[in-house]
Enzyme design. Structure first.
Site, PDB file in Angstrom:
ATOM      1  N   ARG A 149      -7.158  90.188  36.509  1.00  0.00           N
ATOM      2  CA  ARG A 149      -6.327  89.363  37.462  1.00  0.00           C
ATOM      3  C   ARG A 149      -6.733  90.122  38.964  1.00  0.00           C
ATOM      4  O   ARG A 149      -6.398  91.326  39.371  1.00  0.00           O
ATOM      5  CB  ARG A 149      -5.132  89.443  37.259  1.00  0.00           C
ATOM      6  CG  ARG A 149      -4.034  89.024  38.092  1.00  0.00           C
ATOM      7  CD  ARG A 149      -2.489  88.930  37.927  1.00  0.00           C
ATOM      8  NE  ARG A 149      -1.734  88.200  39.190  1.00  0.00           N
ATOM      9  CZ  ARG A 149      -0.920  89.076  39.986  1.00  0.00           C
ATOM     10  NH1 ARG A 149      -0.217  90.136  39.505  1.00  0.00           N
ATOM     11  NH2 ARG A 149      -0.356  88.119  40.889  1.00  0.00           N
TER      12      ARG A 149
ATOM     13  N   HIS B 267      -1.676  86.443  47.748  1.00  0.00           N
ATOM     14  CA  HIS B 267      -0.727  87.753  47.587  1.00  0.00           C
ATOM     15  C   HIS B 267      -0.403  88.510  48.622  1.00  0.00           C
ATOM     16  O   HIS B 267      -0.887  89.320  49.112  1.00  0.00           O
ATOM     17  CB  HIS B 267      -1.752  88.833  46.622  1.00  0.00           C
ATOM     18  CG  HIS B 267      -0.878  89.867  45.766  1.00  0.00           C
ATOM     19  ND1 HIS B 267      -0.826  89.916  44.342  1.00  0.00           N
ATOM     20  CD2 HIS B 267      -0.094  90.703  46.266  1.00  0.00           C
ATOM     21  CE1 HIS B 267      -0.029  91.045  44.090  1.00  0.00           C
ATOM     22  NE2 HIS B 267       0.635  91.483  44.950  1.00  0.00           N
TER      23      HIS B 267
ATOM     24  N   GLU C   7       4.854  86.509  43.508  1.00  0.00           N
ATOM     25  CA  GLU C   7       6.229  87.143  43.922  1.00  0.00           C
ATOM     26  C   GLU C   7       6.745  86.544  45.083  1.00  0.00           C
ATOM     27  O   GLU C   7       7.039  87.035  46.077  1.00  0.00           O
ATOM     28  CB  GLU C   7       6.215  88.691  44.032  1.00  0.00           C
ATOM     29  CG  GLU C   7       5.718  89.382  42.920  1.00  0.00           C
ATOM     30  CD  GLU C   7       5.991  90.778  43.030  1.00  0.00           C
ATOM     31  OE1 GLU C   7       6.077  91.292  44.264  1.00  0.00           O
ATOM     32  OE2 GLU C   7       5.979  91.498  42.050  1.00  0.00           O
TER      33      GLU C   7
ATOM     34  N   ASN D 224       6.150  89.539  36.493  1.00  0.00           N
ATOM     35  CA  ASN D 224       5.745  91.138  37.249  1.00  0.00           C
ATOM     36  C   ASN D 224       7.067  91.610  36.895  1.00  0.00           C
ATOM     37  O   ASN D 224       8.073  91.323  37.316  1.00  0.00           O
ATOM     38  CB  ASN D 224       5.604  91.144  38.757  1.00  0.00           C
ATOM     39  CG  ASN D 224       4.138  90.687  38.973  1.00  0.00           C
ATOM     40  OD1 ASN D 224       3.450  90.036  37.994  1.00  0.00           O
ATOM     41  ND2 ASN D 224       3.928  90.691  40.142  1.00  0.00           N
TER      42      ASN D 224
ATOM     43  N   TYR E 251       8.983  95.915  36.416  1.00  0.00           N
ATOM     44  CA  TYR E 251       8.996  97.351  36.656  1.00  0.00           C
ATOM     45  C   TYR E 251      10.088  98.021  35.774  1.00  0.00           C
ATOM     46  O   TYR E 251       9.943  98.962  35.487  1.00  0.00           O
ATOM     47  CB  TYR E 251       8.449  97.608  37.785  1.00  0.00           C
ATOM     48  CG  TYR E 251       7.275  97.218  38.412  1.00  0.00           C
ATOM     49  CD1 TYR E 251       6.101  98.053  38.381  1.00  0.00           C
ATOM     50  CD2 TYR E 251       7.064  96.026  39.070  1.00  0.00           C
ATOM     51  CE1 TYR E 251       4.877  97.563  38.710  1.00  0.00           C
ATOM     52  CE2 TYR E 251       5.802  95.430  39.295  1.00  0.00           C
ATOM     53  CZ  TYR E 251       4.595  96.274  39.213  1.00  0.00           C
ATOM     54  OH  TYR E 251       3.480  96.108  39.461  1.00  0.00           O
TER      55      TYR E 251
ATOM     56  N   TRP F 221       0.747  98.950  50.249  1.00  0.00           N
ATOM     57  CA  TRP F 221       1.854  97.902  51.280  1.00  0.00           C
ATOM     58  C   TRP F 221       2.576  99.031  52.152  1.00  0.00           C
ATOM     59  O   TRP F 221       1.919 100.193  52.565  1.00  0.00           O
ATOM     60  CB  TRP F 221       2.982  97.059  50.740  1.00  0.00           C
ATOM     61  CG  TRP F 221       2.202  96.064  49.729  1.00  0.00           C
ATOM     62  CD1 TRP F 221       2.469  96.301  48.127  1.00  0.00           C
ATOM     63  CD2 TRP F 221       1.432  95.236  49.860  1.00  0.00           C
ATOM     64  NE1 TRP F 221       1.501  95.371  47.711  1.00  0.00           N
ATOM     65  CE2 TRP F 221       0.826  94.613  48.710  1.00  0.00           C
ATOM     66  CE3 TRP F 221       0.530  94.654  51.124  1.00  0.00           C
ATOM     67  CZ2 TRP F 221      -0.132  93.296  48.703  1.00  0.00           C
ATOM     68  CZ3 TRP F 221      -0.157  93.547  50.895  1.00  0.00           C
ATOM     69  CH2 TRP F 221      -0.622  93.022  49.832  1.00  0.00           C
TER      70      TRP F 221
END
Ligand code: PNW
Length: 485
Positions: free
Chosen positions: A83, A129, A178, A318, A320, A444
Site C-alpha cells: 500500500r 495521504h 484518515e 488504521n 494503533y 510528519w
C-alpha cells in the site's frame, strides 16, 4: 502482553492478505525532481521547521531514486500487498483540473506498479495521504472550498484510474487516508500542514467540519466515477481509510463515562463512516452537539452518498491504540466539539490502558482492537482491511540495537491475535493486514524521531536493514493456516 504467541495459536486465515504500507511524502524524497510540484507539506516543513522537529522530507528515504531496490526488499519479505500513496503534485504539479500533467511523475508510479505486478505483489493505492498540492491551497484553500476541491480531486482520481488501473494493474484504491486527521490535526490543532488555522481570521469552529465535508463528498464522487467508468473493465474496488482508537470508559461504573466512550467513537469514526458506508447524514449525536457548525448535505449530495455507499468495497481501518473516555461534568468550553469528553491513558483506578510504545499515545491494548473490529463490523457490515497497524520502539536510531525490535514483534503478535479472535470468535470479516510501515520514514510533525518501520533506515547512508519483526511477519504469514473467513 509479554509473550510471543506461536503462529499455530494465531489461526490466521489463508485469505488474510498481508502487506506493508507507506505514504508518498514520508518516503519518496525527490522533492523537486522531474517537475514535481509542491504540496502543503513541502511548504510547511520548510517554513515552519520548528513544527516538524526541525526536519523536512526533501530526501526522506530517497525512495523516488531507490524504488527498484525497495520493490525487491518488499518481495524479499514475502509481503503480498504494497500500500503506497501517489503524490498528487508529482503527477499534476499545480493540481487543478485544467493544469498540465507531468508525464515523468506518472512514469515513476507506472514503473513502480509494473515492478510490483511482475513480482506478484498487489498494489493498493492511496490517492491522498495529506499532501494537497500547494497551488490548490493557494488558489482556494484546498479542501476548505468544497466545490473546487471536489472538481479537482475528481479529475486527479480519473487520471490515476485511467493511467494506473486495469485488470492486471491497480485494482484496489483508497481515496483519502484518515479524513479525521486532516480535519482535526491539520485544520483545528494545526499540528499538521497546512496549519493555517493558527493564523488570524480563520474559523476553527467550522473549518474542520467543512474540510471533512469536502473529503467525504470528493470520496463519494470518486466511488461513483470509478463504478461507472472503470469498474466494468477493470474490476477492483475503491474505498476510504478511517483511523480511530477504541475507547473504554474512564470509570466503567459511571454510566456517563460508558456513554462517553461510545459517543467518542461516533464523533471519531461515525462522522465519516456513517455517510460513506450507510449513505446517511452525519450521526445524530454530532448534529445535536455541533448544530450549525456542521455543514448540511444538499439533496444532490444526499443522493450521491446514497448511491455511492453500497459501492465501497471494503472498510480501510488504521488502528494503533485504545484510550479511556471521561465525561467531564464541568461546563464545556465555548469551542468544544467533543461533547465535553476527556481522553486519557489511565482509568479512574489508576490503571494504564497498556504499556507505552516510544510514543506516549500509542499503548499496547489488543483487546480494544478486537472490540473496535466488532464495533465497526456490527455498525457497517463491510469487509474490513487493516490498512495500517504498527508501533515505534525506544532506541531505534542505531541499527545495531534497532534490529532486535522485540517490543514491536510482541505488539504485532498480540494485535494479530486480536484479529484472529475477531475473525474466529466474533465472526468479523477481515480481508487484509498491512503493517505500518515498510520502513522508517518521516513521521510528519515528529520528523525522523519515531521509527515505525519493520525495516531500519539509516538516514545518513539511506541503507535499509530489516528488523526482526520483518522476519517475524514473513514467517508468521508463511506458516499461517486456519479456515478462510
Ligand atoms: C497515521 N492518532 O497517522 C498515518 O496514516 C501515517 O502516515 C502515520 O505515519 C502513522 O499513522 C503513524 O503515526 C496517525 O493520533 C496519526 O490517533 C495520529 C493518530 C493516528 C494515526
Amino acid at each position: 502482553t509479554g509473550h510471543d504467541l506461536p503462529v499455530e495459536e494465531l489461526r490466521l486465515p489463508a485469505d488474510l492478505a498481508w502487506g506493508v504500507a507507506t505514504a508518498a511524502y514520508q518516503i519518496e524524497g525527490g522533492a523537486a525532481q522531474d517537475g514535481k510540484g509542491k504540496s502543503v507539506w513541502d511548504t510547511y516543513s520548510h517554513l515552519e521547521p520548528s513544527r516538524t522537529n526541525g526536519q523536512h522530507a526533501d530526501v526522506a528515504c530517497d525512495h523516488y531514486n531507490r524504488m527498484p531496490e525497495d520493490v525487491e526488499l518488499i518481495a524479499s519479505l514475502g509481503a503480498e500487498v504494497y500500500r503506497f500513496s501517489i503524490s498528487w503534485a508529482r503527477v499534476i504539479p499545480l493540481g487543478g483540473r485544467d493544469d498540465p500533467v507531468n508525464e515523468a511523475g506518472l512514469a515513476f508510479y507506472s514503473d513502480l506498479i509494473d515492478r510490483l505486478v511482475a513480482r506478484g505483489i498487489e498494489p493498493v493505492v492511496t490517492l491522498y495521504h495529506w499532501d494537497t498540492p500547494q497551488a490548490l491551497y493557494d488558489r482556494y484553500g484546498g479542501p476548505l472550498d468544497t466545490a473546487e476541491f471536489r472538481a479537482d480531486f475528481a479529475s486527479y482520481a480519473r487520471l490515476c484510474f485511467d493511467r494506473f488501473g486495469g485488470p492486471n494493474r491497480v485494482r484496489r484504491w483508497v481515496t483519502f487516508n484518515e479524513p479525521y486527521i486532516t480535519s482535526i490535526f491539520a485544520h483545528l490543532n494545526g499540528t499538521l500542514a497546512p496549519g493555517h488555522c493558527r493564523e488570524a481570521n480563520t474559523d476553527t469552529k467550522t473549518e474542520p467540519w467543512r474540510v471533512g465535508h469536502s473529503l467525504l463528498l470528493a470520496h463519494a464522487d470518486a466511488v461513483l466515477l470509478y463504478a461507472r467508468d472503470f469498474q466494468p473493465a477493470n474490476g477492483g474496488d475503491v474505498s476510504i481509510v478511517l483511523n480511530g482508537h477504541f475507547y473504554e470508559p474512564f470509570n466503567a461504573a459511571d454510566p456517563a463515562d460508558v456513554a462517553a466512550a461510545e459517543r467518542r467513537m461516533v464523533f471519531y469514526i461515525g462522522w465519516f463512516a456513517d455517510p460513506v458506508f450507510l449513505g446517511s447524514d452525519y450521526p445524530a449525536e454530532m448534529r445535536a452537539y455541533l448544530g450549525a457548525r456542521l455543514p448540511q448535505f444538499t439533496a444532490e449530495d444526499r443522493d450521491i452518498l446514497r448511491r455511492a455507499a453500497p459501492l465501497n468495497g471494503f472498510y480501510g481501518m488504521n488502528h494503533y491504540s485504545t484510550k479511556y473516555a471521561r465525561q467531564l461534568k464541568t461546563p464545556a468550553a465555548d469551542d468544544d466539539w467533543t461533547s465535553n469528553i476527556e481522553e486519557l491513558s489511565v482509568d479512574s483506578e489508576g490503571r494504564e490502558i497498556g504499556p507505552s510504545s516510544a510514543m506516549g499515545w500509542l499503548r499496547v491494548a489488543p483487546e480494544g482492537f478486537r472490540k473496535l473490529l466488532c464495533w465497526v463490523w456490527r455498525r457497517y457490515r463491510v469487509p474490513i482491511i487493516i490498512t495500517e497497524n504498527g508501533c515505534p520502539c525506544v532506541g531505534e536510531d542505531d541499527v545495531a540495537t534497532a534490529v532486535d525490535d522485540t517490543f514491536r514483534r510482541r505488539y504485532l503478535g498480540v494485535y494479530l491475535d486480536a484479529i484472529s479472535r475477531a475473525i474466529h470468535e466474533d465472526e468479523v470479516v477481515v480481508k487484509g493486514y498491512y503493517v505500518w510501515s515498510l520502513m522508517d520514514n518521516y513521521e510528519w510533525s515528529a520528523g525522523y524521531g519515531p521509527r515505525y518501520g519493520i525495516v531500519h533506515v539509516d538516514f545518513k547512508t539511506l541503507k535499509r536493514t530489516p528488523k526482526n519483526s520483518a522476519f517475524y511477519l514473513r514467517d508468521t504469514f508463511k506458516r499461517r493456516r486456519g479456515v478462510s473467513s
